[in-house]
Design a protein around this motif. Structure first.
Motif, mmCIF file in Angstrom:
data_model
loop_
_atom_site.group_PDB
_atom_site.id
_atom_site.type_symbol
_atom_site.label_atom_id
_atom_site.label_comp_id
_atom_site.label_asym_id
_atom_site.label_seq_id
_atom_site.Cartn_x
_atom_site.Cartn_y
_atom_site.Cartn_z
ATOM 1 N N ALA A 122 -19.534 17.405 -59.721
ATOM 2 C CA ALA A 122 -19.152 16.929 -61.055
ATOM 3 C C ALA A 122 -19.273 15.404 -61.160
ATOM 4 O O ALA A 122 -19.668 14.875 -62.195
ATOM 5 C CB ALA A 122 -17.729 17.368 -61.392
ATOM 6 N N GLU A 123 -18.961 14.716 -60.060
ATOM 7 C CA GLU A 123 -19.043 13.257 -60.072
ATOM 8 C C GLU A 123 -20.487 12.789 -60.270
ATOM 9 O O GLU A 123 -20.760 11.890 -61.059
ATOM 10 C CB GLU A 123 -18.519 12.710 -58.742
ATOM 11 C CG GLU A 123 -17.400 11.729 -58.949
ATOM 12 C CD GLU A 123 -16.559 11.560 -57.689
ATOM 13 O OE1 GLU A 123 -15.449 11.051 -57.823
ATOM 14 O OE2 GLU A 123 -17.007 11.951 -56.575
ATOM 15 N N TYR A 126 -21.611 13.657 -63.769
ATOM 16 C CA TYR A 126 -20.955 12.724 -64.690
ATOM 17 C C TYR A 126 -21.753 11.424 -64.762
ATOM 18 O O TYR A 126 -22.062 10.915 -65.853
ATOM 19 C CB TYR A 126 -19.530 12.451 -64.205
ATOM 20 C CG TYR A 126 -18.648 11.736 -65.210
ATOM 21 C CD1 TYR A 126 -18.899 10.422 -65.585
ATOM 22 C CD2 TYR A 126 -17.543 12.376 -65.770
ATOM 23 C CE1 TYR A 126 -18.093 9.762 -66.492
ATOM 24 C CE2 TYR A 126 -16.718 11.731 -66.678
ATOM 25 C CZ TYR A 126 -17.000 10.425 -67.034
ATOM 26 O OH TYR A 126 -16.204 9.774 -67.935
ATOM 27 N N ASN A 127 -22.100 10.877 -63.567
ATOM 28 C CA ASN A 127 -22.865 9.622 -63.529
ATOM 29 C C ASN A 127 -24.181 9.754 -64.281
ATOM 30 O O ASN A 127 -24.574 8.863 -65.018
ATOM 31 C CB ASN A 127 -23.179 9.233 -62.079
ATOM 32 C CG ASN A 127 -21.952 8.739 -61.365
ATOM 33 O OD1 ASN A 127 -20.979 8.342 -62.000
ATOM 34 N ND2 ASN A 127 -21.979 8.781 -60.046
ATOM 35 N N ALA A 130 -23.498 10.168 -68.118
ATOM 36 C CA ALA A 130 -22.888 8.996 -68.753
ATOM 37 C C ALA A 130 -23.773 7.759 -68.690
ATOM 38 O O ALA A 130 -23.476 6.767 -69.346
ATOM 39 C CB ALA A 130 -21.540 8.701 -68.116
ATOM 40 N N ILE A 167 -15.157 17.641 -65.025
ATOM 41 C CA ILE A 167 -15.617 16.450 -65.753
ATOM 42 C C ILE A 167 -14.498 15.948 -66.668
ATOM 43 O O ILE A 167 -14.283 14.745 -66.812
ATOM 44 C CB ILE A 167 -16.912 16.740 -66.541
ATOM 45 C CG1 ILE A 167 -18.080 16.883 -65.561
ATOM 46 C CG2 ILE A 167 -17.207 15.639 -67.569
ATOM 47 C CD1 ILE A 167 -19.415 17.225 -66.173
ATOM 48 N N ARG A 171 -13.044 12.251 -66.401
ATOM 49 C CA ARG A 171 -13.120 11.392 -67.577
ATOM 50 C C ARG A 171 -11.793 10.681 -67.798
ATOM 51 O O ARG A 171 -11.755 9.499 -68.133
ATOM 52 C CB ARG A 171 -13.492 12.230 -68.791
ATOM 53 C CG ARG A 171 -13.873 11.415 -69.986
ATOM 54 C CD ARG A 171 -14.247 12.291 -71.145
ATOM 55 N NE ARG A 171 -13.154 13.155 -71.565
ATOM 56 C CZ ARG A 171 -13.213 13.985 -72.603
ATOM 57 N NH1 ARG A 171 -14.324 14.093 -73.296
ATOM 58 N NH2 ARG A 171 -12.182 14.724 -72.937
ATOM 59 N N ARG A 174 -11.611 7.914 -65.099
ATOM 60 C CA ARG A 174 -12.638 6.885 -65.265
ATOM 61 C C ARG A 174 -12.400 6.018 -66.483
ATOM 62 O O ARG A 174 -12.564 4.808 -66.410
ATOM 63 C CB ARG A 174 -13.997 7.547 -65.436
ATOM 64 C CG ARG A 174 -14.497 8.087 -64.149
ATOM 65 C CD ARG A 174 -15.928 7.736 -64.048
ATOM 66 N NE ARG A 174 -16.551 8.562 -63.055
ATOM 67 C CZ ARG A 174 -17.839 8.534 -62.787
ATOM 68 N NH1 ARG A 174 -18.627 7.755 -63.474
ATOM 69 N NH2 ARG A 174 -18.342 9.295 -61.862
ATOM 70 N N GLU A 189 -21.391 2.447 -69.092
ATOM 71 C CA GLU A 189 -21.225 3.882 -69.149
ATOM 72 C C GLU A 189 -20.734 4.298 -70.519
ATOM 73 O O GLU A 189 -19.832 3.685 -71.067
ATOM 74 C CB GLU A 189 -20.154 4.231 -68.111
ATOM 75 C CG GLU A 189 -20.387 5.530 -67.405
ATOM 76 C CD GLU A 189 -19.367 5.709 -66.296
ATOM 77 O OE1 GLU A 189 -19.768 5.625 -65.136
ATOM 78 O OE2 GLU A 189 -18.188 5.939 -66.601
ATOM 79 N N LEU A 192 -18.034 10.374 -72.470
ATOM 80 C CA LEU A 192 -18.610 11.717 -72.523
ATOM 81 C C LEU A 192 -17.774 12.629 -73.416
ATOM 82 O O LEU A 192 -16.601 12.852 -73.151
ATOM 83 C CB LEU A 192 -18.681 12.342 -71.128
ATOM 84 C CG LEU A 192 -19.771 11.847 -70.167
ATOM 85 C CD1 LEU A 192 -19.850 12.737 -68.940
ATOM 86 C CD2 LEU A 192 -21.123 11.789 -70.846
#
Ligand code: GTP
Ligand code: MG
Length: 230
Positions: A122-123, A126-127, A130, A167, A171, A174, A189, A192
């Motif tokens: 997921a990380e 995500y990157n 985003a 995610i 989120r 982050r 970034e 999301l």
């Protein structure tokens, strides 16, 4: 006293200016219409196995990649560049170098280990989602749920639910961190999904599709069909 500039100089100036305008137009256009498909995902998901099957039509034994594989493939009547990016944590970030020429992203997951690896998968996803380059260009993403031949493979809707929940969690942490940094720093970034709502892939501007495949059984039509439709 007026200085007379010969007409040829003026004409040469105009021609140079036009040439510069035309050249930059083509350069920009080229950048926006890349034809490269990026194969991304954590280590052992089956990216190199998939790359080899798509490119050479056969399976091969693979080892953990330390360098990207690049080549071109023709699917239907379209030719794409194909890049298999190693999942190794110290190398994978280089995918961003390919985003400017990307046409789409195939994010490969191992459907048998996804529950255990949900955090790192997921990380990474995500990157990718985003990154401003991917968001601005609304790059389509396919989550290829690989290794469907194994009985321990999770179905794709389950994989989608797991990824959305993780995610959503990420989120929260982050955005809190980014807000702290951002009093002076710049924003690399995008946010999301919708603020105040649990994260769903359908909230993104980029289209995110899920398909099941098995490189082992050479069942990858769902993936090649998706690429062909781009
Ligand atoms: N059962 C099964 N095994 C698969 C499948 N696809 C790949 N594998 C196996 O999964 C392992 C990892 O495959 P790779 O293609 O090397 O994985 P990768 O994503 O390139 O990994 P890195 O290069 O480390 O990022 C290999 O042992 C493959 O044979 C599949 O569909 N089913
Ligand atoms: Mg590999």
């Amino acid at each position: 006293m007026s200085i007379e500039v010969p007409i040829v100089y003026i004409l040469a100036g105009i021609v140079t200016l036009l040439a510069a305008v035309v050249a930059s137009f083509f350069l920009l256009k080229k950048k926006q219409t890349g034809d490269t498909i990026l194969l991304l995902g954590v280590s052992d998901a089956g990216k190199t196995a998939l790359y080899t099957l798509i490119r050479f039509g056969k399976k091969a034994l693979t080892v953990t990649s330390m360098k990207e594989n690049e080549g071109s493939v023709t699917l239907g009547n379209k030719t794409f560049g194909l890049v298999d990016m190693p999942g190794h944590e110290r190398i994978r970030y280089r995918y961003s170098e390919f985003l400017p020429v990307a046409r789409g992203i195939v994010f490969v997951v191992d459907s048998t280990t996804i529950s255990r690896q949900i955090r790192s998968v997921a990380e990474y996803l995500y990157n990718v989602l985003a990154s401003l380059e991917a968001q601005n260009r609304k790059l389509p993403v396919l989550i290829a749920c690989n290794k469907a031949d194994m009985i321990t493979a999770l179905p794709k809707d389950k994989i989608q639910t797991l990824l959305e929940a993780e995610i959503n969690r990420l989120r929260g942490t982050r955005t809190a961190a980014v807000e702290q940094q951002n009093s002076e720093g710049d924003d690399q970034e995008g946010f999301l999904g919708y603020e105040g709502e649990a994260f769903k892939f359908e909230h993104l501007e980029s289209i995110v599709d899920f398909e099941v495949c098995s490189v082992q059984k050479e069942e990858i039509d769902s993936v090649t069909g998706w690429i062909e439709s781009l």
